[in-house]
Each structure stands twice: as C-alpha cells, then as structure tokens.
Design a protein around this motif. Structure first.
Motif, PDB file in Angstrom:
ATOM      1  N   LEU A  17      18.384 -25.450  -9.362  1.00 21.08           N
ATOM      2  CA  LEU A  17      17.173 -25.105  -8.627  1.00 21.08           C
ATOM      3  C   LEU A  17      17.472 -24.639  -7.198  1.00 21.08           C
ATOM      4  N   LEU A  18      18.455 -25.239  -6.532  1.00 27.27           N
ATOM      5  CA  LEU A  18      18.779 -24.832  -5.166  1.00 27.27           C
ATOM      6  C   LEU A  18      19.342 -23.420  -5.123  1.00 27.27           C
ATOM      7  N   SER A  19      20.236 -23.089  -6.052  1.00 26.42           N
ATOM      8  CA  SER A  19      20.806 -21.737  -6.041  1.00 26.42           C
ATOM      9  C   SER A  19      19.752 -20.700  -6.423  1.00 26.42           C
ATOM     10  N   LEU A  20      18.873 -21.029  -7.335  1.00 22.38           N
ATOM     11  CA  LEU A  20      17.773 -20.138  -7.704  1.00 22.38           C
ATOM     12  C   LEU A  20      16.882 -19.889  -6.492  1.00 22.38           C
ATOM     13  N   THR A  21      16.528 -20.942  -5.785  1.00 20.24           N
ATOM     14  CA  THR A  21      15.670 -20.825  -4.605  1.00 20.24           C
ATOM     15  C   THR A  21      16.348 -20.018  -3.513  1.00 20.24           C
ATOM     16  N   SER A  22      17.614 -20.285  -3.280  1.00 22.78           N
ATOM     17  CA  SER A  22      18.360 -19.565  -2.249  1.00 22.78           C
ATOM     18  C   SER A  22      18.405 -18.073  -2.549  1.00 22.78           C
ATOM     19  N   ALA A  23      18.753 -17.720  -3.767  1.00 24.87           N
ATOM     20  CA  ALA A  23      18.831 -16.300  -4.142  1.00 24.87           C
ATOM     21  C   ALA A  23      17.471 -15.632  -3.995  1.00 24.87           C
ATOM     22  N   SER A  24      16.437 -16.294  -4.441  1.00 23.64           N
ATOM     23  CA  SER A  24      15.096 -15.712  -4.382  1.00 23.64           C
ATOM     24  C   SER A  24      14.647 -15.491  -2.944  1.00 23.64           C
ATOM     25  N   LEU A  25      14.799 -16.486  -2.101  1.00 17.71           N
ATOM     26  CA  LEU A  25      14.334 -16.372  -0.716  1.00 17.71           C
ATOM     27  C   LEU A  25      15.178 -15.399   0.098  1.00 17.71           C
ATOM     28  N   ASN A  26      16.490 -15.438  -0.086  1.00 16.59           N
ATOM     29  CA  ASN A  26      17.346 -14.512   0.661  1.00 16.59           C
ATOM     30  C   ASN A  26      17.117 -13.064   0.233  1.00 16.59           C
ATOM     31  N   SER A  27      16.990 -12.856  -1.057  1.00 15.03           N
ATOM     32  CA  SER A  27      16.748 -11.511  -1.556  1.00 15.03           C
ATOM     33  C   SER A  27      15.394 -10.989  -1.075  1.00 15.03           C
ATOM     34  N   ALA A  28      14.373 -11.844  -1.101  1.00 11.54           N
ATOM     35  CA  ALA A  28      13.046 -11.449  -0.624  1.00 11.54           C
ATOM     36  C   ALA A  28      13.101 -11.086   0.858  1.00 11.54           C
ATOM     37  N   HIS A  29      13.819 -11.880   1.634  1.00  9.31           N
ATOM     38  CA  HIS A  29      13.937 -11.580   3.063  1.00  9.31           C
ATOM     39  C   HIS A  29      14.625 -10.235   3.284  1.00  9.31           C
ATOM     40  N   ARG A  30      15.653  -9.965   2.527  1.00  9.86           N
ATOM     41  CA  ARG A  30      16.356  -8.681   2.656  1.00  9.86           C
ATOM     42  C   ARG A  30      15.422  -7.518   2.358  1.00  9.86           C
ATOM     43  N   ARG A  31      14.620  -7.653   1.322  1.00  5.87           N
ATOM     44  CA  ARG A  31      13.682  -6.579   0.979  1.00  5.87           C
ATOM     45  C   ARG A  31      12.570  -6.450   2.014  1.00  5.87           C
ATOM     46  N   GLU A  32      12.162  -7.567   2.619  1.00  8.49           N
ATOM     47  CA  GLU A  32      11.120  -7.526   3.649  1.00  8.49           C
ATOM     48  C   GLU A  32      11.563  -6.739   4.878  1.00  8.49           C
ATOM     49  N   THR A  33      12.865  -6.620   5.104  1.00  8.53           N
ATOM     50  CA  THR A  33      13.359  -5.875   6.269  1.00  8.53           C
ATOM     51  C   THR A  33      13.379  -4.369   6.022  1.00  8.53           C
ATOM     52  N   GLN A  34      13.097  -3.951   4.814  1.00  8.57           N
ATOM     53  CA  GLN A  34      13.072  -2.538   4.446  1.00  8.57           C
ATOM     54  C   GLN A  34      11.614  -2.086   4.423  1.00  8.57           C
ATOM     55  N   ALA A  35      11.227  -1.267   5.382  1.00 10.72           N
ATOM     56  CA  ALA A  35       9.812  -0.911   5.563  1.00 10.72           C
ATOM     57  C   ALA A  35       9.161  -0.364   4.291  1.00 10.72           C
ATOM     58  N   ASP A  36       9.846   0.511   3.582  1.00 15.73           N
ATOM     59  CA  ASP A  36       9.239   1.124   2.396  1.00 15.73           C
ATOM     60  C   ASP A  36       9.047   0.114   1.270  1.00 15.73           C
ATOM     61  N   ILE A  37      10.032  -0.730   1.070  1.00 16.63           N
ATOM     62  CA  ILE A  37       9.923  -1.745   0.015  1.00 16.63           C
ATOM     63  C   ILE A  37       8.890  -2.797   0.405  1.00 16.63           C
ATOM     64  N   ALA A  38       8.889  -3.195   1.672  1.00 17.11           N
ATOM     65  CA  ALA A  38       7.908  -4.177   2.146  1.00 17.11           C
ATOM     66  C   ALA A  38       6.484  -3.645   1.991  1.00 17.11           C
ATOM     67  N   ALA A  39       6.280  -2.365   2.292  1.00 17.55           N
ATOM     68  CA  ALA A  39       4.949  -1.766   2.147  1.00 17.55           C
ATOM     69  C   ALA A  39       4.518  -1.772   0.686  1.00 17.55           C
ATOM     70  N   TRP A  40       5.424  -1.373  -0.200  1.00 16.51           N
ATOM     71  CA  TRP A  40       5.103  -1.404  -1.633  1.00 16.51           C
ATOM     72  C   TRP A  40       4.760  -2.828  -2.058  1.00 16.51           C
ATOM     73  N   SER A  41       5.604  -3.772  -1.651  1.00 15.35           N
ATOM     74  CA  SER A  41       5.435  -5.169  -2.049  1.00 15.35           C
ATOM     75  C   SER A  41       4.094  -5.735  -1.596  1.00 15.35           C
ATOM     76  N   SER A  42       3.692  -5.397  -0.388  1.00 12.97           N
ATOM     77  CA  SER A  42       2.440  -5.964   0.127  1.00 12.97           C
ATOM     78  C   SER A  42       1.207  -5.353  -0.526  1.00 12.97           C
ATOM     79  N   ASN A  43       1.389  -4.256  -1.242  1.00  8.95           N
ATOM     80  CA  ASN A  43       0.239  -3.586  -1.861  1.00  8.95           C
ATOM     81  C   ASN A  43       0.183  -3.667  -3.380  1.00  8.95           C
ATOM     82  N   THR A  44       1.265  -4.056  -4.015  1.00  7.99           N
ATOM     83  CA  THR A  44       1.242  -4.085  -5.472  1.00  7.99           C
ATOM     84  C   THR A  44       0.489  -5.311  -5.995  1.00  7.99           C
ATOM     85  N   ARG A  45      -0.277  -5.107  -7.048  1.00  6.05           N
ATOM     86  CA  ARG A  45      -1.016  -6.214  -7.667  1.00  6.05           C
ATOM     87  C   ARG A  45      -0.086  -7.222  -8.326  1.00  6.05           C
ATOM     88  N   LEU A  46       1.147  -6.837  -8.567  1.00  2.00           N
ATOM     89  CA  LEU A  46       2.088  -7.741  -9.219  1.00  2.00           C
ATOM     90  C   LEU A  46       2.589  -8.843  -8.293  1.00  2.00           C
TER      91      LEU A  46
END
Length: 121
Positions: free
Chosen positions: A47-76
């Motif tokens: 569970l710790l490694s799953l959580t770490s990968a998920s949160l770190n990967s999400a943070h990396r994508r949040e720093t990318q303006a285009d991906i962050a914009a898509w993410s904040s608007n998708t219904r998924l």
C-alpha cells in the motif's frame, strides 16, 4: 509505454491519463517520468509503494500545464469538482489541512520506503 494503472481508482481514468501523456509527449523518458506504475497487488504491504507512486506521478503531471488543464476538466477525474467547491467552509478547511501536512506525509512515506525524499509538493 505500457498499459498500466498510473492513478488510483478507475481503470478508465488511468487509461485516459496514459493516452494524454502518450499523445502530448514525444520523449519516452518524459512519458515514463509522468506515468509511474501504480501496482495493485492486493497485499497490504504494498500500500505504501502504491500510494507513493500515485501521489508522485500525480504531482509530476500537475506541473505540466497542458496535462493539468486536461485533468481538471475531464469527467473521469474523481477530484475534478474540488475547485468549484473550494469556497465551501468544509472543503476549504480540508484543502488547508492537506496543504499543511502533505509534504511531511510524502517525506514520511519516502522514509518508510527507503527512497529519496520526493520533490517539494
């Protein structure tokens, strides 16, 4: 890029996230950097490694303006509605609490996993 979970939760959310990274990035190293595998093994010890990968990967994508914009608007995205509700006192309080403790939690997680500390989040 392999078809794998890169988010916690829904398979369609992970698949769509991978598709966006694949479609918008040309460099395989960058794609892999933005898409850490989130392995669901069914074992509580993972569970710790799953959580770490998920949160770190999400943070990396949040720093990318285009991906962050898509993410904040998708219904998924299960957290998509948070920005529209941040004015609500209970949501604002929880967001402030998250901000207060997130970095300490991430450092603790890295320490328990024996990996380098994550970037400042």
């Amino acid at each position: 890029m392999a078809l794998q979970y890169v988010t916690t939760g829904y398979a369609c959310w992970s698949a769509a996230t991978l598709a966006v990274v694949e479609a918008t990035r040309n460099d395989d190293d960058e794609k892999n950097y933005l898409s850490l595998p989130v392995d669901y093994t069914g074992h509580v010890d993972d569970l710790l490694s799953l959580t770490s990968a998920s949160l770190n990967s999400a943070h990396r994508r949040e720093t990318q303006a285009d991906i962050a914009a898509w993410s904040s608007n998708t219904r998924l995205n299960p957290a998509r509605g948070l920005p529209e509700r941040k004015h609500l006192p209970e949501v604002a309080a929880e967001m402030a609490r998250l901000k207060q403790w997130r970095q300490s939690a991430m450092n603790n997680l890295a320490n328990h996993l024996g990996v380098p500390e994550p970037a400042v989040i």
